[in-house]
Design a protein around this motif. Structure first.
Motif, PDB file in Angstrom:
ATOM      1  N   THR A 188     -11.788  -9.559   3.129  1.00  0.00           N
ATOM      2  CA  THR A 188     -10.915  -8.460   3.544  1.00  0.00           C
ATOM      3  C   THR A 188      -9.596  -8.494   2.791  1.00  0.00           C
ATOM      4  O   THR A 188      -9.058  -7.448   2.405  1.00  0.00           O
ATOM      5  N   ILE A 189      -9.066  -9.684   2.569  1.00  0.00           N
ATOM      6  CA  ILE A 189      -7.825  -9.817   1.803  1.00  0.00           C
ATOM      7  C   ILE A 189      -7.991  -9.245   0.401  1.00  0.00           C
ATOM      8  O   ILE A 189      -7.107  -8.568  -0.138  1.00  0.00           O
ATOM      9  N   ARG A 190      -9.139  -9.487  -0.219  1.00  0.00           N
ATOM     10  CA  ARG A 190      -9.382  -8.939  -1.550  1.00  0.00           C
ATOM     11  C   ARG A 190      -9.406  -7.409  -1.518  1.00  0.00           C
ATOM     12  O   ARG A 190      -8.924  -6.745  -2.441  1.00  0.00           O
ATOM     13  N   LEU A 191      -9.956  -6.858  -0.454  1.00  0.00           N
ATOM     14  CA  LEU A 191      -9.985  -5.399  -0.316  1.00  0.00           C
ATOM     15  C   LEU A 191      -8.575  -4.847  -0.129  1.00  0.00           C
ATOM     16  O   LEU A 191      -8.199  -3.849  -0.757  1.00  0.00           O
ATOM     17  N   LEU A 192      -7.776  -5.498   0.692  1.00  0.00           N
ATOM     18  CA  LEU A 192      -6.388  -5.062   0.886  1.00  0.00           C
ATOM     19  C   LEU A 192      -5.597  -5.184  -0.413  1.00  0.00           C
ATOM     20  O   LEU A 192      -4.781  -4.322  -0.744  1.00  0.00           O
ATOM     21  N   SER A 193      -5.853  -6.252  -1.162  1.00  0.00           N
ATOM     22  CA  SER A 193      -5.157  -6.450  -2.435  1.00  0.00           C
ATOM     23  C   SER A 193      -5.487  -5.343  -3.423  1.00  0.00           C
ATOM     24  O   SER A 193      -4.609  -4.853  -4.151  1.00  0.00           O
ATOM     25  N   ALA A 194      -6.751  -4.931  -3.455  1.00  0.00           N
ATOM     26  CA  ALA A 194      -7.182  -3.892  -4.396  1.00  0.00           C
ATOM     27  C   ALA A 194      -6.467  -2.572  -4.150  1.00  0.00           C
ATOM     28  O   ALA A 194      -6.356  -1.741  -5.060  1.00  0.00           O
ATOM     29  N   HIS A 195      -5.958  -2.382  -2.926  1.00  0.00           N
ATOM     30  CA  HIS A 195      -5.301  -1.119  -2.582  1.00  0.00           C
ATOM     31  C   HIS A 195      -3.828  -1.311  -2.215  1.00  0.00           C
ATOM     32  O   HIS A 195      -3.203  -0.414  -1.649  1.00  0.00           O
ATOM     33  N   ASP A 196      -3.273  -2.475  -2.557  1.00  0.00           N
ATOM     34  CA  ASP A 196      -1.835  -2.751  -2.377  1.00  0.00           C
ATOM     35  C   ASP A 196      -1.372  -2.544  -0.937  1.00  0.00           C
ATOM     36  O   ASP A 196      -0.278  -2.008  -0.698  1.00  0.00           O
ATOM     37  N   ILE A 197      -2.176  -2.969   0.013  1.00  0.00           N
ATOM     38  CA  ILE A 197      -1.787  -2.900   1.422  1.00  0.00           C
ATOM     39  C   ILE A 197      -1.238  -4.262   1.833  1.00  0.00           C
ATOM     40  O   ILE A 197      -1.945  -5.269   1.750  1.00  0.00           O
ATOM     41  N   PRO A 198       0.014  -4.343   2.262  1.00  0.00           N
ATOM     42  CA  PRO A 198       0.606  -5.642   2.590  1.00  0.00           C
ATOM     43  C   PRO A 198       0.072  -6.214   3.901  1.00  0.00           C
ATOM     44  O   PRO A 198      -0.508  -5.513   4.724  1.00  0.00           O
ATOM     45  N   VAL A 199       0.298  -7.498   4.055  1.00  0.00           N
ATOM     46  CA  VAL A 199      -0.106  -8.238   5.253  1.00  0.00           C
ATOM     47  C   VAL A 199       1.119  -8.948   5.809  1.00  0.00           C
ATOM     48  O   VAL A 199       1.909  -9.501   5.036  1.00  0.00           O
ATOM     49  N   ARG A 200       1.281  -8.919   7.108  1.00  0.00           N
ATOM     50  CA  ARG A 200       2.383  -9.684   7.707  1.00  0.00           C
ATOM     51  C   ARG A 200       1.881 -11.102   7.940  1.00  0.00           C
ATOM     52  O   ARG A 200       1.265 -11.410   8.950  1.00  0.00           O
TER      53      ARG A 200
END
Length: 202
Positions: free
Chosen positions: A134-146
């Motif tokens: 999931t982190i890789r998917l968020l990274s691909a779309h520049d969505i930050p994580v707290r």
């Protein structure tokens, strides 16, 4: 007043965020050093090479507790190394579910729904694998994580109480924040969530 464990956890996330800031530096030496440390943290996912990340984690003095805390710090450091983009907006939604909700708001894809369902259903043995995907998917779309919130939540989901009420509340919060953001109507003239919802430190 924060206890010593909370202070050490916050300091670890501050350290990781310092790597993120260093990547944006004009100082080539800082950028190079940050990349080196992140590369070592990524080794936490490589069988037989996890030891390369141990020094970084243990230098930040994780509490021992029930024994799961150092392992959780190692996981969060590895996840951060794959996607060094911390969500530092003000109040409002903050859990990992909120990041997925922002992704769903952007993509409108059933794939994101499935990722949330997988994360909510997995046990402590299989959850890290799906978090990495999931982190890789968020990274691909520049969505930050707290990440400070993710560390706090994973200490529950991967700890002694992983089947208890606290873990149930964490999963409920992920789902609530996911559906709140995923279904929110954009402001007039916007195709995705307001930029302050995804504000990151420069």
């Amino acid at each position: 007043m924060p206890d010593q464990f909370s202070i050490r956890r916050d300091a670890y996330i501050t350290y990781l965020c310092g790597l993120e800031n260093a990547l944006r530096s004009d100082d080539r030496r800082r950028v190079s050093e940050a990349r080196r440390v992140l590369a070592r943290l990524r080794q936490s996912f490589v069988e037989g090479r996890q030891y390369q990340a141990y020094e970084i984690v243990f230098q930040n003095d994780p509490p021992q507790g029930d024994g799961s805390e150092p392992e959780t710090w190692l996981l969060v450091g590895g996840l951060f190394s794959l996607h060094p983009l911390n969500w530092r907006s003000g109040g409002g939604a903050r859990s990992f579910g909120a990041s997925l909700g922002s992704l769903q708001k952007k993509l409108g894809s059933p794939v994101v729904d499935r990722r949330l369902t997988q994360l909510l259903a997995k046990d402590k043995q299989t959850l890290p694998h799906y978090l990495r995907q999931t982190i890789r998917l968020l990274s691909a779309h520049d969505i930050p994580v707290r990440y400070e919130r993710l560390l706090s939540d994973l200490l529950v989901l991967l700890g002694r109480d992983h089947r208890g009420d606290r873990a149930s509340r964490v999963r409920l919060t992920w789902a609530q924040e996911y559906y709140t953001l995923a279904s929110a109507k954009p402001a007039k003239g916007q195709d995705q969530p307001p930029t302050d919802s995804l504000e990151t430190s420069q």
